[in-house]
Design a protein around this motif. Structure first.
Motif, PDB file in Angstrom:
ATOM      1  N   ILE A 164      15.065  -0.449  -5.819  1.00  0.00           N
ATOM      2  CA  ILE A 164      16.395  -0.805  -5.770  1.00  0.00           C
ATOM      3  C   ILE A 164      16.893  -1.689  -4.605  1.00  0.00           C
ATOM      4  CG2 ILE A 164      18.854  -0.161  -5.758  1.00  0.00           C
ATOM      5  CD1 ILE A 164      17.781   2.383  -7.153  1.00  0.00           C
ATOM      6  N   LEU A 165      16.598  -1.547  -3.439  1.00  0.00           N
ATOM      7  CA  LEU A 165      16.780  -2.379  -2.246  1.00  0.00           C
ATOM      8  C   LEU A 165      16.203  -3.468  -2.197  1.00  0.00           C
ATOM      9  CD1 LEU A 165      17.035   0.691   0.479  1.00  0.00           C
ATOM     10  CD2 LEU A 165      19.022  -0.392  -0.609  1.00  0.00           C
ATOM     11  N   SER A 166      14.953  -3.697  -2.735  1.00  0.00           N
ATOM     12  CA  SER A 166      14.149  -4.816  -2.824  1.00  0.00           C
ATOM     13  C   SER A 166      14.369  -6.053  -3.832  1.00  0.00           C
ATOM     14  CB  SER A 166      12.866  -4.575  -2.676  1.00  0.00           C
ATOM     15  OG  SER A 166      12.381  -3.538  -1.877  1.00  0.00           O
TER      16      SER A 166
ATOM     17  N   LEU B 216      11.873  -9.226  -7.922  1.00  0.00           N
ATOM     18  CA  LEU B 216      11.483  -8.645  -7.091  1.00  0.00           C
ATOM     19  C   LEU B 216      10.862  -9.265  -5.770  1.00  0.00           C
ATOM     20  CD1 LEU B 216      10.914  -5.488  -6.089  1.00  0.00           C
ATOM     21  CD2 LEU B 216       8.419  -5.918  -7.187  1.00  0.00           C
ATOM     22  N   SER B 217      11.356  -9.147  -4.578  1.00  0.00           N
ATOM     23  CA  SER B 217      10.902  -9.883  -3.328  1.00  0.00           C
ATOM     24  C   SER B 217       9.876  -9.041  -2.639  1.00  0.00           C
ATOM     25  CB  SER B 217      12.165 -10.169  -2.685  1.00  0.00           C
ATOM     26  OG  SER B 217      11.798 -10.719  -1.439  1.00  0.00           O
ATOM     27  N   PRO B 218       8.647  -9.655  -2.733  1.00  0.00           N
ATOM     28  CA  PRO B 218       7.426  -8.952  -2.366  1.00  0.00           C
ATOM     29  C   PRO B 218       7.683  -8.732  -0.399  1.00  0.00           C
ATOM     30  CG  PRO B 218       6.725 -10.700  -3.529  1.00  0.00           C
ATOM     31  CD  PRO B 218       8.254 -10.905  -3.482  1.00  0.00           C
ATOM     32  N   SER B 219       8.239  -9.869  -0.015  1.00  0.00           N
ATOM     33  CA  SER B 219       8.629  -9.531   1.512  1.00  0.00           C
ATOM     34  C   SER B 219       9.680  -8.549   1.702  1.00  0.00           C
ATOM     35  CB  SER B 219       8.868 -11.033   2.006  1.00  0.00           C
ATOM     36  OG  SER B 219      10.060 -11.539   1.541  1.00  0.00           O
ATOM     37  N   ARG B 220      10.661  -8.824   1.041  1.00  0.00           N
ATOM     38  CA  ARG B 220      11.783  -7.603   1.277  1.00  0.00           C
ATOM     39  C   ARG B 220      11.239  -6.105   0.993  1.00  0.00           C
ATOM     40  NH1 ARG B 220      17.537  -8.616  -1.937  1.00  0.00           N
ATOM     41  NH2 ARG B 220      17.146 -10.624  -0.721  1.00  0.00           N
ATOM     42  N   LEU B 221      10.244  -5.870  -0.054  1.00  0.00           N
ATOM     43  CA  LEU B 221       9.752  -4.866  -0.464  1.00  0.00           C
ATOM     44  C   LEU B 221       8.909  -4.307   0.675  1.00  0.00           C
ATOM     45  CD1 LEU B 221       9.068  -2.955  -2.953  1.00  0.00           C
ATOM     46  CD2 LEU B 221       6.843  -4.103  -3.086  1.00  0.00           C
TER      47      LEU B 221
ATOM     48  N   GLU C 221       0.705  -1.098   0.088  1.00  0.00           N
ATOM     49  CA  GLU C 221       0.177   0.056   0.088  1.00  0.00           C
ATOM     50  C   GLU C 221       0.986   1.157   0.020  1.00  0.00           C
ATOM     51  OE1 GLU C 221      -2.423   3.261   2.085  1.00  0.00           O
ATOM     52  OE2 GLU C 221      -0.659   2.256   2.967  1.00  0.00           O
ATOM     53  N   PRO C 222       0.619   2.323  -0.605  1.00  0.00           N
ATOM     54  CA  PRO C 222       1.574   3.539  -0.788  1.00  0.00           C
ATOM     55  C   PRO C 222       2.057   4.025   0.410  1.00  0.00           C
ATOM     56  CG  PRO C 222      -0.298   3.555  -2.439  1.00  0.00           C
ATOM     57  CD  PRO C 222      -0.751   2.348  -1.358  1.00  0.00           C
ATOM     58  N   GLY C 223       1.099   3.986   1.481  1.00  0.00           N
ATOM     59  CA  GLY C 223       1.408   4.446   2.989  1.00  0.00           C
ATOM     60  C   GLY C 223       2.391   3.662   3.497  1.00  0.00           C
ATOM     61  N   ILE C 224       2.162   2.229   3.469  1.00  0.00           N
ATOM     62  CA  ILE C 224       2.777   1.030   4.177  1.00  0.00           C
ATOM     63  C   ILE C 224       4.266   1.268   3.405  1.00  0.00           C
ATOM     64  CG2 ILE C 224       2.960  -1.133   4.889  1.00  0.00           C
ATOM     65  CD1 ILE C 224       0.094  -1.284   4.920  1.00  0.00           C
ATOM     66  N   LEU C 225       4.279   1.340   2.091  1.00  0.00           N
ATOM     67  CA  LEU C 225       5.778   1.257   1.569  1.00  0.00           C
ATOM     68  C   LEU C 225       6.372   2.427   1.435  1.00  0.00           C
ATOM     69  CD1 LEU C 225       4.529  -0.781  -1.730  1.00  0.00           C
ATOM     70  CD2 LEU C 225       5.570  -1.949   0.533  1.00  0.00           C
ATOM     71  N   GLY C 226       5.997   3.529   2.183  1.00  0.00           N
ATOM     72  CA  GLY C 226       6.826   4.840   2.179  1.00  0.00           C
ATOM     73  C   GLY C 226       6.782   5.622   1.084  1.00  0.00           C
TER      74      GLY C 226
ATOM     75  N   VAL D 150       8.714  -0.062   4.999  1.00  0.00           N
ATOM     76  CA  VAL D 150       8.399   0.261   6.151  1.00  0.00           C
ATOM     77  C   VAL D 150       9.694   1.087   7.035  1.00  0.00           C
ATOM     78  CG1 VAL D 150       8.005  -0.874   8.593  1.00  0.00           C
ATOM     79  CG2 VAL D 150       6.642  -1.588   6.697  1.00  0.00           C
ATOM     80  N   ALA D 151      10.816   0.659   6.737  1.00  0.00           N
ATOM     81  CA  ALA D 151      11.897   1.168   7.130  1.00  0.00           C
ATOM     82  C   ALA D 151      12.130   2.437   6.674  1.00  0.00           C
ATOM     83  CB  ALA D 151      13.287   0.050   6.802  1.00  0.00           C
ATOM     84  N   VAL D 152      12.247   2.735   5.313  1.00  0.00           N
ATOM     85  CA  VAL D 152      12.428   3.758   4.527  1.00  0.00           C
ATOM     86  C   VAL D 152      11.321   4.766   5.152  1.00  0.00           C
ATOM     87  CG1 VAL D 152      12.283   4.869   2.470  1.00  0.00           C
ATOM     88  CG2 VAL D 152      13.322   2.952   2.790  1.00  0.00           C
ATOM     89  N   ALA D 153       9.960   4.184   5.221  1.00  0.00           N
ATOM     90  CA  ALA D 153       8.905   5.239   5.671  1.00  0.00           C
ATOM     91  C   ALA D 153       9.135   5.688   7.097  1.00  0.00           C
ATOM     92  CB  ALA D 153       7.589   4.532   5.743  1.00  0.00           C
TER      93      ALA D 153
END
Length: 344
Positions: free
Chosen positions: A148-150, A157-162, A99-104, A167-170
């Motif tokens: 890039i980090l995910s 693309l790793s969904p769990s890593r994404l 979700e845009p909010g959760i993904l930062g 969350v960390a970037v946010a």
């Protein structure tokens, strides 16, 4: 076990989607009428009808056309944009928690807007139209960093890593925003604090004009790409085997999702969870096919935000709370429920 023919199943899905469209459209119209008459000043049905046809008093026309109608339209547009953005992200990542909010992405857009407000506080009329572009830039840079980090070394693309990276970037951006807001003068701080909470109070037709072109251009575009989303949701290897240019299509759809979220953040602030709840409910109602899930997500997002905005004005008779807080009260428990289900 005898499975029904695909054509019969597809016909049933299409019929069910049409029923869902009708029901959601009716609910939106109902809450539209309720929201028009929600606030410190009540308009009787007769006064409302007369005002809509240009026969009301100057006070009634001011309340309806300058305060309530633009606010309601902005709520509908923001709900639609966030919901479609979330549906795209969930389809691309194959993760129901995206979700845009959760993904930062919302945080990146908010940071860009705050930087713009801090250093260019003058010329407010021009900033209304500039903010969606500024927010898109911030959201795009944030999405690029998270992407890039995910991505794994093999390019998948790793969904769990994404999700974890988002969350960390946010959280990091939220800390930076907090530092920036402390340095603002009292007037700017009050505006930014309310805006970050997700308030659409004070919306005018300028905000409608600033936001509408983004949605009018991008939502039809993503609807045309609904079959591409269906293919990408099958996985990178399967999508490549079916002839899809996975990196190119993924980047195009990601850019659309970022642009939708960024423009909505620029106008409505940090409203989270709409892009999580609406697509998830849409798939429950009409299934995972995006040619149906995208329109239903848009309608559910619009309905959710217009209801939340009306509730925010009903709770206190002498004022209101930001719409984003009302949405969070609904979305946070829903997010925790999805996390609990994922552990089973």
């Amino acid at each position: 076990m005898n499975l029904p023919p695909y054509s019969a199943a597809a016909a049933r899905t299409k019929k069910r989607a049409l029923v869902v469209y009708l029901v959601l459209g009716t609910l939106i119209m109902l809450f539209f009428l309720i929201s028009i008459n929600t606030g410190q000043v009540r308009l009787s049905p007769a006064a409302l009808w007369q005002t809509l046809w240009g026969n009301g008093t100057a006070r009634e026309e001011l309340i309806l056309f300058e305060f309530r109608l633009p606010r309601i339209v902005v709520a509908l547009l923001i709900g639609t944009g966030f919901a479609v953005s979330g549906c795209i992200l969930q389809g691309l990542t194959r993760n129901a928690l995206a979700e845009p909010g959760i993904l930062g992405i919302n945080a990146g857009a908010g940071l860009a807007v705050i930087l713009f407000i801090s250093y260019f506080p003058d010329n407010q009329s021009a900033s209304v139209y500039a903010l969606p572009f500024i927010a898109f830039l911030g959201a795009g840079l944030t999405a690029a960093l998270i992407y890039i980090l995910s991505v794994k070394r093999d390019g998948e693309l790793s969904p769990s890593r994404l999700l974890v990276t988002g969350v960390a970037v946010a959280a990091a951006i939220a800390s930076l925003i907090l530092v920036l807001t402390i340095r603002l003068d009292p007037a700017q701080y009050q505006f930014v604090s309310i805006w970050l909470a997700g308030s659409i109070r004070g919306s005018s037709w300028q905000f409608v004009i600033a936001l509408l072109p983004w949605l009018a251009l991008l939502i039809p575009l993503v609807l045309l790409k609904s079959q591409v989303l269906n293919i990408l949701a099958l996985g990178d290897l399967t999508a490549s085997g079916l002839g899809a240019n996975v990196p190119r299509q993924r980047m195009a759809l990601l850019a659309i999702a970022v642009a939708l979220a960024g423009s909505c953040v620029a106008v409505g602030g940090g409203i989270a969870f709409v892009g999580l709840i609406a697509p998830h409910l849409a798939r429950r109602l009409v299934g995972p096919q995006h040619q149906y899930a995208l329109p239903v997500s848009a309608l559910l997002g619009a309905l959710l935000l217009i209801v939340a905005d009306a509730v925010s004005r009903m709770i206190f008779t002498s004022g209101e709370i930001p719409t984003g807080i009302v949405v969070a009260l609904i979305g946070a428990p829903y997010f925790l429920m999805l996390l609990a289900k994922g552990k089973r």
